[in-house]
Design an enzyme around this catalytic site. Sequence first.
Site, PDB file in Angstrom:
ATOM      1  N   GLU A 122       0.822  -1.209   0.000  1.00 40.77           N
ATOM      2  CA  GLU A 122       0.000   0.000   0.000  1.00 40.77           C
ATOM      3  C   GLU A 122       0.856   1.259   0.000  1.00 40.77           C
ATOM      4  O   GLU A 122       1.989   1.264   0.491  1.00 40.77           O
ATOM      5  CB  GLU A 122      -0.912   0.007   1.242  1.00 40.77           C
ATOM      6  CG  GLU A 122      -1.936  -1.108   1.216  1.00 40.77           C
ATOM      7  CD  GLU A 122      -2.868  -1.128   2.432  1.00 40.77           C
ATOM      8  OE1 GLU A 122      -4.003  -1.565   2.263  1.00 40.77           O
ATOM      9  OE2 GLU A 122      -2.446  -0.730   3.528  1.00 40.77           O
ATOM     10  N   CYS A 135       3.325   8.686   1.510  1.00 43.40           N
ATOM     11  CA  CYS A 135       3.907   7.703   2.429  1.00 43.40           C
ATOM     12  C   CYS A 135       4.192   6.438   1.613  1.00 43.40           C
ATOM     13  O   CYS A 135       3.269   5.802   1.094  1.00 43.40           O
ATOM     14  CB  CYS A 135       2.919   7.443   3.569  1.00 43.40           C
ATOM     15  SG  CYS A 135       3.535   6.275   4.785  1.00 43.40           S
ATOM     16  N   CYS A 142       6.546  -6.996   6.957  1.00 42.77           N
ATOM     17  CA  CYS A 142       7.631  -6.479   7.790  1.00 42.77           C
ATOM     18  C   CYS A 142       8.052  -7.585   8.748  1.00 42.77           C
ATOM     19  O   CYS A 142       7.248  -8.423   9.136  1.00 42.77           O
ATOM     20  CB  CYS A 142       7.157  -5.264   8.585  1.00 42.77           C
ATOM     21  SG  CYS A 142       8.488  -4.367   9.414  1.00 42.77           S
ATOM     22  N   CYS A 146       6.332  -4.665  15.466  1.00 42.76           N
ATOM     23  CA  CYS A 146       6.013  -3.608  16.434  1.00 42.76           C
ATOM     24  C   CYS A 146       4.549  -3.794  16.850  1.00 42.76           C
ATOM     25  O   CYS A 146       3.669  -3.907  16.004  1.00 42.76           O
ATOM     26  CB  CYS A 146       6.230  -2.230  15.811  1.00 42.76           C
ATOM     27  SG  CYS A 146       7.927  -1.966  15.280  1.00 42.76           S
ATOM     28  N   CYS A 149       1.483  -1.661  15.535  1.00 38.05           N
ATOM     29  CA  CYS A 149       1.443  -1.448  14.087  1.00 38.05           C
ATOM     30  C   CYS A 149       0.825  -2.662  13.382  1.00 38.05           C
ATOM     31  O   CYS A 149       1.285  -3.791  13.565  1.00 38.05           O
ATOM     32  CB  CYS A 149       2.864  -1.207  13.570  1.00 38.05           C
ATOM     33  SG  CYS A 149       3.003  -1.198  11.778  1.00 38.05           S
ATOM     34  N   GLY A 229       6.998  -1.744   6.065  1.00 39.20           N
ATOM     35  CA  GLY A 229       8.375  -2.221   6.060  1.00 39.20           C
ATOM     36  C   GLY A 229       9.350  -1.324   6.788  1.00 39.20           C
ATOM     37  O   GLY A 229       9.061  -0.171   7.103  1.00 39.20           O
ATOM     38  N   GLU A 230      10.515  -1.881   7.065  1.00 37.45           N
ATOM     39  CA  GLU A 230      11.621  -1.140   7.675  1.00 37.45           C
ATOM     40  C   GLU A 230      12.597  -0.782   6.541  1.00 37.45           C
ATOM     41  O   GLU A 230      13.297  -1.652   6.017  1.00 37.45           O
ATOM     42  CB  GLU A 230      12.306  -2.027   8.729  1.00 37.45           C
ATOM     43  CG  GLU A 230      13.680  -1.551   9.184  1.00 37.45           C
ATOM     44  CD  GLU A 230      13.722  -0.118   9.678  1.00 37.45           C
ATOM     45  OE1 GLU A 230      13.041   0.197  10.656  1.00 37.45           O
ATOM     46  OE2 GLU A 230      14.435   0.706   9.049  1.00 37.45           O
ATOM     47  N   SER A 261      12.013   6.913   7.812  1.00 37.93           N
ATOM     48  CA  SER A 261      11.685   6.559   9.190  1.00 37.93           C
ATOM     49  C   SER A 261      12.188   5.155   9.502  1.00 37.93           C
ATOM     50  O   SER A 261      11.889   4.207   8.776  1.00 37.93           O
ATOM     51  CB  SER A 261      10.169   6.620   9.382  1.00 37.93           C
ATOM     52  OG  SER A 261       9.836   6.191  10.681  1.00 37.93           O
ATOM     53  N   SER A 283      11.228   5.818  15.044  1.00 37.17           N
ATOM     54  CA  SER A 283      10.056   5.345  15.787  1.00 37.17           C
ATOM     55  C   SER A 283      10.491   5.068  17.212  1.00 37.17           C
ATOM     56  O   SER A 283      10.988   3.992  17.518  1.00 37.17           O
ATOM     57  CB  SER A 283       9.534   4.042  15.165  1.00 37.17           C
ATOM     58  OG  SER A 283       8.881   4.295  13.965  1.00 37.17           O
ATOM     59  N   LEU A 284      10.299   6.029  18.088  1.00 37.27           N
ATOM     60  CA  LEU A 284      10.797   5.876  19.456  1.00 37.27           C
ATOM     61  C   LEU A 284       9.716   5.242  20.343  1.00 37.27           C
ATOM     62  O   LEU A 284       9.900   4.165  20.871  1.00 37.27           O
ATOM     63  CB  LEU A 284      11.223   7.237  20.001  1.00 37.27           C
ATOM     64  CG  LEU A 284      11.964   7.209  21.328  1.00 37.27           C
ATOM     65  CD1 LEU A 284      13.262   6.427  21.222  1.00 37.27           C
ATOM     66  CD2 LEU A 284      12.233   8.617  21.848  1.00 37.27           C
ATOM     67  N   HIS A 285       8.645   5.946  20.557  1.00 36.52           N
ATOM     68  CA  HIS A 285       7.425   5.434  21.196  1.00 36.52           C
ATOM     69  C   HIS A 285       7.530   5.133  22.682  1.00 36.52           C
ATOM     70  O   HIS A 285       6.508   4.996  23.347  1.00 36.52           O
ATOM     71  CB  HIS A 285       6.871   4.201  20.467  1.00 36.52           C
ATOM     72  CG  HIS A 285       6.704   4.428  18.998  1.00 36.52           C
ATOM     73  ND1 HIS A 285       6.047   5.515  18.497  1.00 36.52           N
ATOM     74  CD2 HIS A 285       7.146   3.733  17.919  1.00 36.52           C
ATOM     75  CE1 HIS A 285       6.071   5.473  17.165  1.00 36.52           C
ATOM     76  NE2 HIS A 285       6.737   4.415  16.800  1.00 36.52           N
ATOM     77  N   ASN A 362      -3.715   4.986  16.481  1.00 36.98           N
ATOM     78  CA  ASN A 362      -4.773   4.686  15.519  1.00 36.98           C
ATOM     79  C   ASN A 362      -5.172   3.220  15.670  1.00 36.98           C
ATOM     80  O   ASN A 362      -4.370   2.329  15.390  1.00 36.98           O
ATOM     81  CB  ASN A 362      -4.276   4.944  14.090  1.00 36.98           C
ATOM     82  CG  ASN A 362      -4.039   6.420  13.846  1.00 36.98           C
ATOM     83  OD1 ASN A 362      -4.934   7.231  14.032  1.00 36.98           O
ATOM     84  ND2 ASN A 362      -2.817   6.779  13.471  1.00 36.98           N
ATOM     85  N   CYS A 405      -1.366   6.251  10.369  1.00 30.04           N
ATOM     86  CA  CYS A 405      -0.095   5.691  10.800  1.00 30.04           C
ATOM     87  C   CYS A 405      -0.313   4.399  11.596  1.00 30.04           C
ATOM     88  O   CYS A 405      -1.100   4.364  12.538  1.00 30.04           O
ATOM     89  CB  CYS A 405       0.602   6.719  11.676  1.00 30.04           C
ATOM     90  SG  CYS A 405       2.220   6.221  12.180  1.00 30.04           S
TER      91      CYS A 405
HETATM   92  S1  SF4 Z   1       6.254   0.267  12.661  1.00 26.51           S
HETATM   93 FE1  SF4 Z   1       7.459  -0.029  10.780  1.00 26.51          FE
HETATM   94  S2  SF4 Z   1       9.098  -1.438  11.407  1.00 26.51           S
HETATM   95 FE2  SF4 Z   1       7.499  -1.596  12.980  1.00 26.51          FE
HETATM   96  S3  SF4 Z   1       6.188  -3.327  12.295  1.00 26.51           S
HETATM   97 FE3  SF4 Z   1       5.282  -1.412  11.483  1.00 26.51          FE
HETATM   98  S4  SF4 Z   1       6.147  -1.262   9.399  1.00 26.51           S
HETATM   99 FE4  SF4 Z   1       7.467  -2.686  10.541  1.00 26.51          FE
END
Ligand code: SF4
Length: 430
Positions: A122, A135, A142, A146, A149, A229-230, A261, A283-285, A362, A405
């Site tokens: 996407e 984006c 991935c 996380c 996500c 993805g990363e 990111s 991506s700290l969080h 979200n 997000c």
């Molecule tokens: S935040 Fe990014 S790295 Fe983490 S699972 Fe989602 S897509 Fe993958």
Amino acid sequence: MADTALMTIPGLVDPVPASRDITPRADGRVDLIGLPRPRIRELFEEAGLDAKAAKLRAKQVFHWLYHRGVTDFEAMTDIAKPMRPWLAERFVIGRPDVVEAQHSVDGTRKWLLRTADGHDFEMVFIPDETRGTLCVSSQVGCTLTCSFCATGTMRLVRNLTPGEIVGQVMLARDALGEWPKGSMISSNDDGADVIDEISDVDVIDEDDEAGHYTADGRLLTNIVMMGMGEPLYNFDHVRDALKLVMDGDGLALSKRRITLSTSGVIPMMERCGEEIGVNLAVSLHSVRKEVRDELVPLNKKYGIEDLLQACADYPGASNARRITFEYVMIKDKNDSDDDARELVRLLQAHNLPAKVNLIPFNPWPGAGYECSSPQRIRAFSEIIFASGFSAPVRTPRGRDIDAACGQLKTAAEKKSRAQRDREVAAAPLD
Ligand code: SF4
């Protein structure tokens, strides 16, 4: 075909099926999208052009592909007419296949795309008053799981190629009608040229060049590598794609308008700054080990202190180019005043040119988290602001089409296991 019924939003916005033929590869033709100019030149030489002709044709074709966005060799009007079918017999100009396009009530657009080998991913376009941000995804699925996500619940299928990554930007420009307008008529379009009559002169005329981009008035002004993805786990392909995006003869988007990111792949961060040079977001969080271990499991491998030091060392980071720390606000998980103070302490301890993006969580089915209250988010933000760091609260966009997000997950992956099993059982055997 995708199960488009799963993407319907009754009473809101119906999906717009926009399927196209997937670029055939069985015929041996090569897709030029994703290739840099030197590689295109090599391919032209391998196909039989002499070195001089290959160099000129590569320059012309590169311009038409990446700067003008044409998808048909016949539209390359400064290339002699007999040459165009010669190109079309050997090469193709690909785009990811559009399976479905959705519009949010807030103007956000999401596209479900498919690779030539049938994998879905996407991309999302988020317009606002001053900018339009695309984006972009770097992987199908991935590996990083996380927990906040939705993409993290997909298995990794494969890395996207440079063509599939830059192809997202090109597709967005197609959809937004944002390729430069020019006469498309060039000085040698008399059709009488033959391949061996070309010269080293750049034959693209000045009227055509009047169609060059300006930064003003464009819809697509910024790119964030924040889709599926990363990106630093697909570094080479992301770098090669972004070089095409930044190339002044290509898509010509400034590196200052591109943000990558990462969830914190420390070993690749320095190379990202040096070889790509784009803005960095992390991506700290959470700033507490046990919480970040849960939200971003990569934290078990690359801890917070090391991550912040890598950010402080990021090439090009300065007060003019601050590092963005993404912080998703989750109720009773990471949103206390103490969390905000610890975040400030760490940013100051590492002397980081930083800003903090606060993202209201979200929700997605099965997530198991709730968004912090608006009052809590405001209090958290004020503590950070009071310490001299910018901490805007990001307005959720595209929630109604699962484009916000952390919500990206393809329709195929949203099917239940039972539904997939039924489809497999019903499929004809080869
Ligand atoms: S935040 Fe990014 S790295 Fe983490 S699972 Fe989602 S897509 Fe993958």
